[in-house]
Structure formats: C-alpha cells, structure tokens
Design a protein around this motif. Structure first.
Motif, PDB file in Angstrom:
ATOM      1  N   GLU A 146       0.457  -1.564   4.610  1.00 23.39           N
ATOM      2  CA  GLU A 146       0.430  -3.168   4.761  1.00 23.39           C
ATOM      3  C   GLU A 146       0.584  -3.491   3.249  1.00 23.39           C
ATOM      4  O   GLU A 146       0.461  -2.995   2.372  1.00 23.39           O
ATOM      5  CB  GLU A 146      -1.377  -3.123   4.772  1.00 23.39           C
ATOM      6  N   TRP A 147       0.020  -4.805   3.254  1.00 17.61           N
ATOM      7  CA  TRP A 147       0.895  -5.928   2.436  1.00 17.61           C
ATOM      8  C   TRP A 147      -0.896  -6.625   1.988  1.00 17.61           C
ATOM      9  O   TRP A 147      -1.569  -7.706   3.299  1.00 17.61           O
ATOM     10  CB  TRP A 147       1.604  -6.864   2.440  1.00 17.61           C
ATOM     11  N   TYR A 148      -1.471  -6.877   1.095  1.00 16.34           N
ATOM     12  CA  TYR A 148      -2.507  -7.652   0.710  1.00 16.34           C
ATOM     13  C   TYR A 148      -2.566  -8.429  -0.551  1.00 16.34           C
ATOM     14  O   TYR A 148      -1.990  -8.274  -2.003  1.00 16.34           O
ATOM     15  CB  TYR A 148      -3.009  -6.826   0.490  1.00 16.34           C
ATOM     16  N   VAL A 149      -3.147  -9.789  -0.459  1.00 16.94           N
ATOM     17  CA  VAL A 149      -2.947 -10.391  -2.071  1.00 16.94           C
ATOM     18  C   VAL A 149      -4.650  -9.792  -2.896  1.00 16.94           C
ATOM     19  O   VAL A 149      -4.678  -8.816  -2.514  1.00 16.94           O
ATOM     20  CB  VAL A 149      -3.667 -11.533  -2.037  1.00 16.94           C
ATOM     21  N   LEU A 150      -4.161  -9.826  -3.887  1.00 16.07           N
ATOM     22  CA  LEU A 150      -4.769  -9.032  -5.406  1.00 16.07           C
ATOM     23  C   LEU A 150      -5.213 -10.327  -5.709  1.00 16.07           C
ATOM     24  O   LEU A 150      -5.849 -11.161  -6.515  1.00 16.07           O
ATOM     25  CB  LEU A 150      -4.183  -8.276  -6.435  1.00 16.07           C
ATOM     26  N   ASP A 151      -6.976  -9.673  -5.928  1.00 14.89           N
ATOM     27  CA  ASP A 151      -7.938 -10.401  -7.344  1.00 14.89           C
ATOM     28  C   ASP A 151      -7.992 -10.692  -8.326  1.00 14.89           C
ATOM     29  O   ASP A 151      -7.192  -9.657  -9.031  1.00 14.89           O
ATOM     30  CB  ASP A 151      -9.361 -10.487  -6.450  1.00 14.89           C
ATOM     31  N   ALA A 152      -8.084 -10.900  -9.305  1.00 16.73           N
ATOM     32  CA  ALA A 152      -8.406 -10.877 -10.390  1.00 16.73           C
ATOM     33  C   ALA A 152      -8.049  -9.602 -11.621  1.00 16.73           C
ATOM     34  O   ALA A 152      -7.749  -9.450 -12.683  1.00 16.73           O
ATOM     35  CB  ALA A 152      -9.435 -12.416 -11.592  1.00 16.73           C
ATOM     36  N   GLY A 153      -8.843  -8.584 -10.850  1.00 13.85           N
ATOM     37  CA  GLY A 153      -9.655  -7.509 -11.407  1.00 13.85           C
ATOM     38  C   GLY A 153      -8.271  -6.312 -10.882  1.00 13.85           C
ATOM     39  O   GLY A 153      -7.803  -5.915 -11.507  1.00 13.85           O
ATOM     40  N   GLY A 154      -7.552  -7.085 -10.119  1.00 13.04           N
ATOM     41  CA  GLY A 154      -6.256  -6.395  -9.374  1.00 13.04           C
ATOM     42  C   GLY A 154      -6.019  -5.644  -8.344  1.00 13.04           C
ATOM     43  O   GLY A 154      -5.638  -4.727  -8.503  1.00 13.04           O
ATOM     44  N   ASN A 155      -7.477  -5.530  -7.197  1.00 15.28           N
ATOM     45  CA  ASN A 155      -7.736  -4.399  -6.060  1.00 15.28           C
ATOM     46  C   ASN A 155      -7.269  -6.015  -5.175  1.00 15.28           C
ATOM     47  O   ASN A 155      -7.135  -7.365  -5.097  1.00 15.28           O
ATOM     48  CB  ASN A 155      -8.974  -4.789  -6.326  1.00 15.28           C
ATOM     49  N   HIS A 200      -0.182  -1.598  -9.460  1.00 15.77           N
ATOM     50  CA  HIS A 200       0.261  -2.488  -8.996  1.00 15.77           C
ATOM     51  C   HIS A 200       1.778  -3.244  -8.890  1.00 15.77           C
ATOM     52  O   HIS A 200       1.393  -4.377  -9.275  1.00 15.77           O
ATOM     53  CB  HIS A 200      -0.297  -2.993  -8.089  1.00 15.77           C
ATOM     54  N   PRO A 201       3.116  -2.333  -7.970  1.00 20.97           N
ATOM     55  CA  PRO A 201       3.848  -3.117  -8.615  1.00 20.97           C
ATOM     56  C   PRO A 201       3.937  -4.946  -8.012  1.00 20.97           C
ATOM     57  O   PRO A 201       3.189  -4.909  -6.411  1.00 20.97           O
ATOM     58  CB  PRO A 201       5.627  -2.175  -7.746  1.00 20.97           C
ATOM     59  N   LEU A 202       3.499  -6.159  -8.241  1.00 20.49           N
ATOM     60  CA  LEU A 202       3.511  -7.324  -7.461  1.00 20.49           C
ATOM     61  C   LEU A 202       5.299  -7.645  -6.429  1.00 20.49           C
ATOM     62  O   LEU A 202       6.464  -7.389  -7.321  1.00 20.49           O
ATOM     63  CB  LEU A 202       3.045  -8.184  -8.630  1.00 20.49           C
ATOM     64  N   TYR A 203       4.666  -8.590  -5.361  1.00 23.47           N
ATOM     65  CA  TYR A 203       5.838  -8.683  -4.874  1.00 23.47           C
ATOM     66  C   TYR A 203       5.381 -10.364  -4.434  1.00 23.47           C
ATOM     67  O   TYR A 203       4.409 -10.867  -4.102  1.00 23.47           O
ATOM     68  CB  TYR A 203       6.135  -8.017  -3.425  1.00 23.47           C
ATOM     69  N   LEU A 204       6.804 -11.222  -4.100  1.00 25.65           N
ATOM     70  CA  LEU A 204       6.639 -12.114  -3.539  1.00 25.65           C
ATOM     71  C   LEU A 204       6.450 -12.234  -1.785  1.00 25.65           C
ATOM     72  O   LEU A 204       7.128 -10.500  -1.634  1.00 25.65           O
ATOM     73  CB  LEU A 204       7.412 -13.423  -3.725  1.00 25.65           C
ATOM     74  N   TYR A 205       6.160 -12.561  -1.151  1.00 27.98           N
ATOM     75  CA  TYR A 205       6.475 -12.569   0.447  1.00 27.98           C
ATOM     76  C   TYR A 205       7.768 -13.914   1.179  1.00 27.98           C
ATOM     77  O   TYR A 205       7.248 -14.837   1.026  1.00 27.98           O
ATOM     78  CB  TYR A 205       5.542 -13.121   1.018  1.00 27.98           C
ATOM     79  N   GLU A 229       0.735  -0.890   0.288  1.00 28.24           N
ATOM     80  CA  GLU A 229      -0.015   0.264  -0.214  1.00 28.24           C
ATOM     81  C   GLU A 229       0.557   1.061   0.271  1.00 28.24           C
ATOM     82  O   GLU A 229       0.225   2.091  -0.084  1.00 28.24           O
ATOM     83  CB  GLU A 229      -0.511  -0.296   1.260  1.00 28.24           C
ATOM     84  N   ALA A 230       1.922   1.345   0.543  1.00 28.24           N
ATOM     85  CA  ALA A 230       3.169   2.192   0.235  1.00 28.24           C
ATOM     86  C   ALA A 230       3.121   2.547  -0.933  1.00 28.24           C
ATOM     87  O   ALA A 230       3.254   3.315  -1.630  1.00 28.24           O
ATOM     88  CB  ALA A 230       4.337   2.216   0.921  1.00 28.24           C
ATOM     89  N   ASP A 231       3.231   1.615  -2.100  1.00 30.78           N
ATOM     90  CA  ASP A 231       3.379   2.091  -3.438  1.00 30.78           C
ATOM     91  C   ASP A 231       2.177   3.265  -4.366  1.00 30.78           C
ATOM     92  O   ASP A 231       1.287   2.929  -3.933  1.00 30.78           O
ATOM     93  CB  ASP A 231       3.606   0.818  -4.401  1.00 30.78           C
ATOM     94  N   LYS A 232       2.369   4.039  -4.516  1.00 34.96           N
ATOM     95  CA  LYS A 232       1.216   4.760  -4.843  1.00 34.96           C
ATOM     96  C   LYS A 232       0.874   5.195  -6.337  1.00 34.96           C
ATOM     97  O   LYS A 232       0.378   6.015  -7.332  1.00 34.96           O
ATOM     98  CB  LYS A 232       1.184   6.918  -4.495  1.00 34.96           C
ATOM     99  N   SER A 233       2.380   4.157  -6.916  1.00 37.15           N
ATOM    100  CA  SER A 233       2.073   4.189  -8.602  1.00 37.15           C
ATOM    101  C   SER A 233       2.717   2.876  -9.221  1.00 37.15           C
ATOM    102  O   SER A 233       2.852   2.270  -8.233  1.00 37.15           O
ATOM    103  CB  SER A 233       3.275   5.843  -9.175  1.00 37.15           C
ATOM    104  N   THR A 234       2.734   3.359 -10.126  1.00 40.03           N
ATOM    105  CA  THR A 234       4.145   1.886 -10.432  1.00 40.03           C
ATOM    106  C   THR A 234       5.515   1.390 -10.091  1.00 40.03           C
ATOM    107  O   THR A 234       5.679   0.664  -9.849  1.00 40.03           O
ATOM    108  CB  THR A 234       3.647   1.965 -12.281  1.00 40.03           C
ATOM    109  N   THR A 235       5.788   2.505 -10.005  1.00 40.27           N
ATOM    110  CA  THR A 235       7.437   2.667  -9.144  1.00 40.27           C
ATOM    111  C   THR A 235       7.358   2.316  -7.705  1.00 40.27           C
ATOM    112  O   THR A 235       6.493   2.808  -7.196  1.00 40.27           O
ATOM    113  CB  THR A 235       7.618   4.470  -9.018  1.00 40.27           C
ATOM    114  N   SER A 236       8.261   1.057  -7.354  1.00 43.91           N
ATOM    115  CA  SER A 236       8.448   0.425  -6.369  1.00 43.91           C
ATOM    116  C   SER A 236       8.723   0.963  -5.447  1.00 43.91           C
ATOM    117  O   SER A 236       9.682   2.035  -5.556  1.00 43.91           O
ATOM    118  CB  SER A 236       9.028  -0.865  -6.443  1.00 43.91           C
ATOM    119  N   THR A 237       8.671   1.555  -4.295  1.00 42.54           N
ATOM    120  CA  THR A 237       9.404   1.684  -2.751  1.00 42.54           C
ATOM    121  C   THR A 237       9.553   0.767  -1.959  1.00 42.54           C
ATOM    122  O   THR A 237      10.107   1.507  -0.320  1.00 42.54           O
ATOM    123  CB  THR A 237       8.089   2.926  -2.213  1.00 42.54           C
TER     124      THR A 237
END
Length: 171
Positions: free
Chosen positions: A157-166, A132-137, A78-86
C-alpha cells in the motif's frame, strides 16, 4: 524524423500500459482505480540539476501532509523497509521517485532533521523523509490531488505522510 516520433509515442504508450497493467491490488483488500495516461506519467520529480524541496500543505480530511516544492502530494510505499527504494521499472513509472541533485530542503512544517537521501539502483538520488523513500503518483494530475492514498499497487500500500513522517491511514 518520422521513425523517431513513432519511437517516442510508442515508448510513452508502453510506459502508460505498463503502469496500468502492473497496478494490481496485490491479491486482497479493496483498491481504488485510477487511469494513468502518458500525459500524467512524470519521469522525474525535479528538473536535471535541481534541488528537491519537501514542504507541507493542508489536504482537507487527510490533514497536513508532505508535498513537493511544486505542491504535488508525496507518498511512502509500505514495501520499502529501509531508506532504499524497492520501486523500480513499471512501479517507478506509476510512482516516480522524488529525485534531487544536491541536498533537499524543507518548507512549511516539514522537519529538516527528518530529511535525507538514498541512492537508487539506477544511481540517481532519491529524497527520504523519516526513513521513507518519497514518491509522487502519476495519477495525481495537479497540486493537491491525493489519488494515490491507500492504493494497493506493486505488492503493498501507498500512503501520504504527515509532517512527522508517519503514514496517514485514512482516506
């Protein structure tokens, strides 16, 4: 040779300690606790020269979520506010970015129109989905694990995404 082995073991231990010590709950709210060991730290998500895949899988109470080509759960930060990873340094050791060489692909009900890439500060190419930049854990040791869901680490916070990217906001 012995000095090299000690350097490798020392580096792995440092990465694990940095990942664990840097994983605070950001000063509020509840936080799940997961121990990260060197064997669980994944330095990259795809082999050098490999094309990443984003697909879907069923995850019980979380529903249909995005996973990597090997079935590892994908997360947004959730800290990523654009496609650029923080997420860099110790953060990226605990939350390895999904990297790719070339264009990533989709499978299952993942939508190719939502797939993209972004350059990281280290010059590597990270996969994005719905912006959203994507990450593994690193705390997920196998396909299907969702130990990173709703964790508050590295300031957000970190969350999984659904197929719509939410983000999927349930545990």
């Amino acid at each position: 040779m012995r000095r090299f082995r000690l350097a490798v073991v020392g580096t792995a231990a440092f990465v694990a300690i940095a990942a664990v010590s840097g994983c605070s709950n950001g000063g509020g709210g509840s936080s799940n606790s997961t121990t990260v060991t060197p064997s669980k730290v994944t330095p990259t998500s795809t082999p050098t020269g490999a094309q990443a895949m984003v697909k879907t899988a069923s995850s019980g109470k979380l529903g249909t979520i995005l996973v990597s080509g090997t079935g590892r759960t994908l997360y947004l930060f959730e800290a990523d506010k654009s496609t650029t990873s923080t997420c860099n340094g110790a953060c990226a050791a605990a939350w390895p970015p999904l990297l790719t060489s070339g264009s990533p692909s989709t499978g299952g009900s993942a939508q190719s129109k939502l797939l993209g890439t972004s350059k990281r500060s280290d010059g590597k190419t990270q996969v994005t989905y719905n912006g959203h930049p994507l990450y593994l854990y690193a705390g997920d040791s196998k396909a299907g694990d969702t130990n990173g869901q709703a964790l508050n680490q590295f300031g957000a916070e970190w969350y999984v995404l659904d197929a719509g990217g939410n983000k999927v906001d349930r545990s």
